[in-house]
Scaffold this active site. Structure first.
Site, short mmCIF file in Angstrom:
data_model
loop_
_atom_site.label_atom_id
_atom_site.label_comp_id
_atom_site.label_asym_id
_atom_site.label_seq_id
_atom_site.Cartn_x
_atom_site.Cartn_y
_atom_site.Cartn_z
N GLY A 59 8.11 0.11 -12.76
CA GLY A 59 7.89 -1.67 -13.25
C GLY A 59 8.05 -1.45 -14.30
O GLY A 59 8.39 -0.28 -15.65
N TYR A 87 7.35 4.05 -13.44
CA TYR A 87 6.35 3.95 -13.73
C TYR A 87 5.11 4.19 -12.94
O TYR A 87 3.98 4.51 -13.38
CB TYR A 87 6.05 1.90 -13.60
CG TYR A 87 4.69 1.22 -13.92
CD1 TYR A 87 4.76 1.21 -15.64
CD2 TYR A 87 4.31 1.16 -13.73
CE1 TYR A 87 3.28 0.97 -16.48
CE2 TYR A 87 2.73 0.91 -14.50
CZ TYR A 87 2.40 0.01 -15.18
OH TYR A 87 1.59 0.15 -16.20
N ASP A 238 17.10 -17.76 11.73
CA ASP A 238 16.12 -17.65 12.17
C ASP A 238 15.42 -18.44 12.82
O ASP A 238 14.56 -18.33 13.62
CB ASP A 238 15.58 -17.82 10.26
CG ASP A 238 15.98 -16.76 9.06
OD1 ASP A 238 17.15 -16.17 10.21
OD2 ASP A 238 16.83 -17.03 8.03
#
Ligand code: XMP
Length: 524
Positions: A59, A87, A238
């Site tokens: 992060g 992070y 899709d």
């Protein structure tokens, strides 16, 4: 929320740009995982999710800043293995009693580090099986802060010149922390580390497309009962996979609506209709609304106006046809996982609209329908795998993406039927060339745009005054960025000759060598 019976891994997202790649690596290992922003992850959420292991992502924030993101403290007593990345590693250390310091940009021993680095092993650890077989391992670092003191219970298993705690572990609790990003391409052996992590967490690798298909069929039946479902078919992968899966679950309770806006490629409407109606026996309304769309688009040349007209008409037309299906309560959509992941936004501000996208967003509320979204847990390549599992032809599954507004945005300026006809022919020749040269699968998207300009040429003994066209072909991973495809001059020359000879109305062919950014993939 707990929709699957698979072993589940929870990824807590602290906002890294590459969190999705962690999920990709895990799905490749047949491990089911979900990404959730740290703000949503309370202990109630964790208990409900029931993960077999947890990963803390990287992060952009600094754990040294007051109010910076944290994991729920009790997660460390939940009793499952945890892997902290960048992070995530620092959060882990800070919350478990270690120390993190802000980074100096240069100098040795715990400074900021961006880019390639090499990790040297210290001792052995099951997490690192298959690592260090040929000496130090290349990894990708991207951190400002660094851990200056590891938490009690942790030991060091790898160091790099600027990260004395590159790999640490608390073996008793199965907590692992790495300063680098094993999910990125630049950590060549990174996938192995994830594999070791899920093995030692006891995952059986039960996330297969066969299992997913069975489970979704049951889930669709349970959700829909004896009610009816409408599905908008675009001819893309899709919506097609979603329709076939739903059809397998509920048969004739499904009706598909295929809106033909007159902006499709050569023979596309016939192919879609025959595939679904004839091969799959799916009830299909073929709404040929080309007169309506082309009429409304007549004389319009502004790209955004064109997009808005098409988007609005599409919704109206879809609704009109859907209303003819008595008692439909559900709308099926081919929503994918990347559309669902709630991203951690630090800037907070809305991003600039480059192009207004054509989609059916807002339809379900307008029509009072509930959603059926059987692909919302899948990434694009998993949808393709599911399509193969469902028996869709490979040539169909591998088709390049095609935008909702269709050829309208490949015909800059005013759209006329004559131009669309020329464009369809040129596009068919171009795609044929690409297939013949075996390049189709290397390319993300290829198409012809007909330009709003006519040029002078000479053919035989006569003067011609016809349209110029542009060929576009790009490579891309997700359509967000793209590079032009490096065709050979021979290929381009041969293709230009074929288009000019075979397509009446074009006498000049250009190749678009703009990448994205600064260009976009489509011309409008
Ligand atoms: P751009 O032109 O924005 O395109 O670089 C990125 C990708 O998105 C597709 N595209 C669309 N797809 N509705 C869609 O369903 C749209 O309105 C739309 N506009 C662009 C484009 O083909 C490329 O794959």
């Amino acid at each position: 929320m707990n929709s699957t019976s698979h072993d589940r891994l929870l990824i807590i997202d602290f906002g890294s740009q590459v969190t999705q790649l962690i999920a990709r690596r895990l799905r490749e290992l047949s491990v089911y995982c979900e990404i959730h922003p740290y703000q949503n992850v309370t202990m109630d959420f964790v208990r409900d999710f029931a993960p077999k292991a947890v990963i803390f992502s990287g992060g952009p924030d600094s754990v040294t800043r007051d109010g910076s993101p944290r994991a729920p403290q009790d997660i460390f007593d939940y009793g499952v293995p945890i892997l902290g990345i960048c992070y995530g590693q620092q959060v882990m250390m800070q919350q478990l009693g270690g120390k993190v310091e802000g980074g100096k940009i240069s100098g040795g021993g715990g400074t900021a580090e961006f880019g390639r680095a090499f990790v040297t092993p210290e001792g052995t650890l099951p997490l690192l099986n298959g690592w260090f077989t040929e000496g130090d391992e290349q990894v990708w670092m991207s951190h400002g802060d660094h851990v200056s003191q590891i938490a009690p219970g942790f030991e060091v298993f790898g160091t790099s010149p600027n990260a004395p705690y590159a790999i640490t572990a608390d073996r008793a609790r199965n907590f692992y922390a790495v300063q680098f990003h094993p999910e990125v391409h630049h950590t060549p052996n990174g996938a192995k580390l994830y594999e070791n992590f899920v093995r030692l967490a006891g995952f059986s690798g039960d996330w297969t497309m066969g299992a997913y298909r069975e489970q979704m069929i049951e889930q669709i039946r349970a959700q829909v009962g004896d009610k009816k479902v409408i599905c908008g078919l675009s001819g893309g992968v899709d919506s097609s996979v979603a329709a076939i899966l739903i059809h397998e679950a509920i048969g004739d309770q499904l009706t598909c609506v295929f809106v033909d806006h007159g902006l499709l490629r050569k023979d596309e409407a016939t192919e879609v209709v025959s595939m679904f109606r004839d091969n799959y026996n799916i009830q299909l309304i073929h709404a040929d609304e080309s007169e309506l769309f082309l009429g409304e688009l007549d004389g319009q040349s502004d790209p955004e106006t064109k997009r808005k007209i098409i988007g609005k008409l599409f919704i109206d037309v879809f609704q009109k046809h859907a209303d003819t299906i008595d008692g439909a309560e559900f709308l099926a959509q081919g929503t994918l996982y990347p559309d669902v992941i709630e991203s951690v936004s630090f800037s907070g501000g809305p991003s600039v609209t480059i192009k207004s996208h054509h989609n059916v967003g807002g339809l379900p509320e307008k029509m009072g329908l509930k959603l059926v979204e059987p692909l919302r847990e899948l990434f694009k390549d998993e949808v393709r795998a599911l399509g193969r599992e469902l028996g869709l032809p490979t040539s169909f599954i591998g088709r390049h993406p095609f935008p909702g507004p269709g050829l309208a945005i490949r015909c800059p300026g005013e759209i006329t039927r004559a131009k669309l006809d020329i464009l369809r022919e040129a596009d068919a020749v171009y795609i044929d060339q690409i297939r013949k040269h075996g390049l189709y699968d290397e390319i993300w998207q290829a198409y012809v745009a007909i330009l709003p300009v006519r040029t002078v040429g000479v053919m035989g003994d006569g003067r011609t005054y016809d349209y110029a066209c542009a060929l576009r072909a790009v490579t891309s991973v997700d359509g967000m960025t793209a590079d032009y495809y490096p065709f050979t001059h021979e290929f381009l020359g041969e293709t230009a000759t074929r288009i000019i000879n075979e397509v009446q109305g074009i006498n000049r062919v250009t190749y678009d060598i703009t990448s994205k950014p600064p260009g976009t993939i489509e011309w409008e």
